[in-house]
Scaffold this motif. Structure first.
Motif, PDB file in Angstrom:
ATOM      1  N   VAL A 284       6.563  15.663  -2.240  1.00 20.12           N
ATOM      2  CA  VAL A 284       5.876  15.268  -1.184  1.00 20.12           C
ATOM      3  C   VAL A 284       6.524  14.046  -0.509  1.00 20.12           C
ATOM      4  O   VAL A 284       7.399  13.297  -1.117  1.00 20.12           O
ATOM      5  CB  VAL A 284       4.327  14.930  -1.313  1.00 20.12           C
ATOM      6  CG1 VAL A 284       3.629  16.188  -1.736  1.00 20.12           C
ATOM      7  CG2 VAL A 284       4.334  13.985  -2.410  1.00 20.12           C
ATOM      8  N   MET A 285       6.334  13.772   0.735  1.00 21.06           N
ATOM      9  CA  MET A 285       6.583  12.526   1.457  1.00 21.06           C
ATOM     10  C   MET A 285       5.423  11.409   0.931  1.00 21.06           C
ATOM     11  O   MET A 285       4.448  11.678   0.881  1.00 21.06           O
ATOM     12  CB  MET A 285       6.996  12.509   2.995  1.00 21.06           C
ATOM     13  CG  MET A 285       7.787  13.229   3.487  1.00 21.06           C
ATOM     14  SD  MET A 285       9.451  12.881   2.881  1.00 21.06           S
ATOM     15  CE  MET A 285       9.609  11.275   3.776  1.00 21.06           C
ATOM     16  N   ARG A 286       6.073  10.112   0.803  1.00 25.92           N
ATOM     17  CA  ARG A 286       5.350   9.116   0.395  1.00 25.92           C
ATOM     18  C   ARG A 286       5.731   7.860   1.521  1.00 25.92           C
ATOM     19  O   ARG A 286       6.505   7.753   2.102  1.00 25.92           O
ATOM     20  CB  ARG A 286       5.542   8.558  -0.822  1.00 25.92           C
ATOM     21  CG  ARG A 286       5.296   9.385  -2.105  1.00 25.92           C
ATOM     22  CD  ARG A 286       4.868   8.801  -3.480  1.00 25.92           C
ATOM     23  NE  ARG A 286       4.291   9.572  -4.281  1.00 25.92           N
ATOM     24  CZ  ARG A 286       2.934   9.891  -4.348  1.00 25.92           C
ATOM     25  NH1 ARG A 286       1.965   9.548  -3.659  1.00 25.92           N
ATOM     26  NH2 ARG A 286       2.761  10.837  -5.242  1.00 25.92           N
TER      27      ARG A 286
ATOM     28  N   LEU B 213       0.767  -1.206  -0.028  1.00 27.67           N
ATOM     29  CA  LEU B 213      -0.014   0.004  -0.185  1.00 27.67           C
ATOM     30  C   LEU B 213       0.907   1.275  -0.010  1.00 27.67           C
ATOM     31  O   LEU B 213       1.711   1.458   0.695  1.00 27.67           O
ATOM     32  CB  LEU B 213      -1.096   0.160   1.274  1.00 27.67           C
ATOM     33  CG  LEU B 213      -1.703  -1.380   1.460  1.00 27.67           C
ATOM     34  CD1 LEU B 213      -2.521  -1.275   2.550  1.00 27.67           C
ATOM     35  CD2 LEU B 213      -2.635  -1.642   0.295  1.00 27.67           C
ATOM     36  N   THR B 214       0.396   2.041  -0.769  1.00 29.40           N
ATOM     37  CA  THR B 214       1.499   3.525  -0.957  1.00 29.40           C
ATOM     38  C   THR B 214       0.528   4.652  -1.183  1.00 29.40           C
ATOM     39  O   THR B 214      -0.733   4.404  -1.701  1.00 29.40           O
ATOM     40  CB  THR B 214       2.214   3.391  -2.195  1.00 29.40           C
ATOM     41  OG1 THR B 214       1.436   3.257  -3.419  1.00 29.40           O
ATOM     42  CG2 THR B 214       3.306   2.293  -2.271  1.00 29.40           C
ATOM     43  N   GLU B 215       0.898   5.865  -0.560  1.00 27.86           N
ATOM     44  CA  GLU B 215      -0.030   6.973  -0.609  1.00 27.86           C
ATOM     45  C   GLU B 215       1.026   7.962  -0.266  1.00 27.86           C
ATOM     46  O   GLU B 215       1.950   7.938   0.448  1.00 27.86           O
ATOM     47  CB  GLU B 215      -1.146   6.768   0.261  1.00 27.86           C
ATOM     48  CG  GLU B 215      -2.212   7.852   0.301  1.00 27.86           C
ATOM     49  CD  GLU B 215      -2.767   8.155  -1.090  1.00 27.86           C
ATOM     50  OE1 GLU B 215      -2.740   9.173  -1.550  1.00 27.86           O
ATOM     51  OE2 GLU B 215      -3.331   7.040  -1.531  1.00 27.86           O
ATOM     52  N   GLU B 216       0.590   9.376  -0.290  1.00 29.25           N
ATOM     53  CA  GLU B 216       1.392  10.515   0.389  1.00 29.25           C
ATOM     54  C   GLU B 216       1.064  10.349   1.652  1.00 29.25           C
ATOM     55  O   GLU B 216       0.292   9.794   2.122  1.00 29.25           O
ATOM     56  CB  GLU B 216       0.663  11.681  -0.430  1.00 29.25           C
ATOM     57  CG  GLU B 216       1.000  12.129  -1.633  1.00 29.25           C
ATOM     58  CD  GLU B 216       0.371  13.462  -2.055  1.00 29.25           C
ATOM     59  OE1 GLU B 216       0.317  14.230  -1.277  1.00 29.25           O
ATOM     60  OE2 GLU B 216       0.217  13.779  -3.452  1.00 29.25           O
ATOM     61  N   ASP B 217       2.161  11.215   2.280  1.00 23.93           N
ATOM     62  CA  ASP B 217       1.940  11.124   3.787  1.00 23.93           C
ATOM     63  C   ASP B 217       0.826  12.112   4.498  1.00 23.93           C
ATOM     64  O   ASP B 217       1.244  13.028   4.848  1.00 23.93           O
ATOM     65  CB  ASP B 217       3.352  11.457   4.513  1.00 23.93           C
ATOM     66  CG  ASP B 217       3.547  11.378   5.967  1.00 23.93           C
ATOM     67  OD1 ASP B 217       2.668  10.568   6.450  1.00 23.93           O
ATOM     68  OD2 ASP B 217       4.505  11.852   6.277  1.00 23.93           O
ATOM     69  N   THR B 218      -0.389  11.710   4.373  1.00 21.47           N
ATOM     70  CA  THR B 218      -1.591  12.250   4.864  1.00 21.47           C
ATOM     71  C   THR B 218      -2.355  11.143   5.781  1.00 21.47           C
ATOM     72  O   THR B 218      -2.103   9.842   5.439  1.00 21.47           O
ATOM     73  CB  THR B 218      -2.309  12.914   3.607  1.00 21.47           C
ATOM     74  OG1 THR B 218      -2.981  11.750   2.969  1.00 21.47           O
ATOM     75  CG2 THR B 218      -1.345  13.806   2.890  1.00 21.47           C
TER      76      THR B 218
ATOM     77  N   ASP C  99       9.467  12.261  -2.529  1.00 19.27           N
ATOM     78  CA  ASP C  99       9.078  12.156  -3.739  1.00 19.27           C
ATOM     79  C   ASP C  99       9.645  13.384  -4.439  1.00 19.27           C
ATOM     80  O   ASP C  99       8.462  14.357  -4.262  1.00 19.27           O
ATOM     81  CB  ASP C  99       7.470  11.992  -4.005  1.00 19.27           C
ATOM     82  CG  ASP C  99       7.008  11.869  -5.479  1.00 19.27           C
ATOM     83  OD1 ASP C  99       7.846  12.222  -6.511  1.00 19.27           O
ATOM     84  OD2 ASP C  99       5.653  11.381  -5.695  1.00 19.27           O
ATOM     85  N   ALA C 100      10.490  13.722  -5.067  1.00 19.27           N
ATOM     86  CA  ALA C 100      11.250  14.957  -5.372  1.00 19.27           C
ATOM     87  C   ALA C 100      10.223  15.575  -6.676  1.00 19.27           C
ATOM     88  O   ALA C 100      10.121  16.434  -6.805  1.00 19.27           O
ATOM     89  CB  ALA C 100      12.558  14.841  -5.962  1.00 19.27           C
ATOM     90  N   ALA C 101       9.715  14.422  -7.562  1.00 16.77           N
ATOM     91  CA  ALA C 101       8.863  14.939  -8.719  1.00 16.77           C
ATOM     92  C   ALA C 101       7.829  15.902  -8.043  1.00 16.77           C
ATOM     93  O   ALA C 101       7.296  16.595  -8.997  1.00 16.77           O
ATOM     94  CB  ALA C 101       8.595  13.905  -9.457  1.00 16.77           C
ATOM     95  N   ASN C 102       6.973  15.170  -6.999  1.00 23.79           N
ATOM     96  CA  ASN C 102       5.761  15.950  -6.454  1.00 23.79           C
ATOM     97  C   ASN C 102       6.087  16.624  -5.287  1.00 23.79           C
ATOM     98  O   ASN C 102       5.055  17.219  -4.730  1.00 23.79           O
ATOM     99  CB  ASN C 102       4.906  14.820  -6.213  1.00 23.79           C
ATOM    100  CG  ASN C 102       4.374  14.233  -7.822  1.00 23.79           C
ATOM    101  OD1 ASN C 102       3.771  14.929  -8.532  1.00 23.79           O
ATOM    102  ND2 ASN C 102       4.686  12.989  -7.982  1.00 23.79           N
TER     103      ASN C 102
END
Length: 68
Positions: free
Chosen positions: A44-46, A8-13, A39-42
């Motif tokens: 955000v932390m994943r 399971l993966t997702e942004e750190d939210t 995630d340098a492209a976006n």
């Protein structure tokens, strides 16, 4: 009987926590520790968490793991 694996993966939210909680409610079990990466492209932390589940079926690559 087959043992299934999902990552399971997702942004750190809170969405990540809900995704993992939903899997646990459906009988999946945590496998290992969660992982975090930037995630340098976006910008955000994943988060990632592996889960496993034993099902009373033969494994097939056509299985929809999220529906098990």
């Amino acid at each position: 009987m087959a043992k299934l694996y999902r990552l399971l993966t997702e942004e750190d939210t809170s969405a990540f926590c809900h995704k993992v909680s939903d899997a646990l409610a459906k009988g999946w079990e945590l496998y290992g520790d969660p992982s975090y990466a930037f995630d340098a492209a976006n910008n955000v932390m994943r988060c990632a968490q592996a889960v496993t589940k034993e099902v009373d079926a033969d494994y097939s690559p056509d299985m929809k793991l999220g529906q098990q």
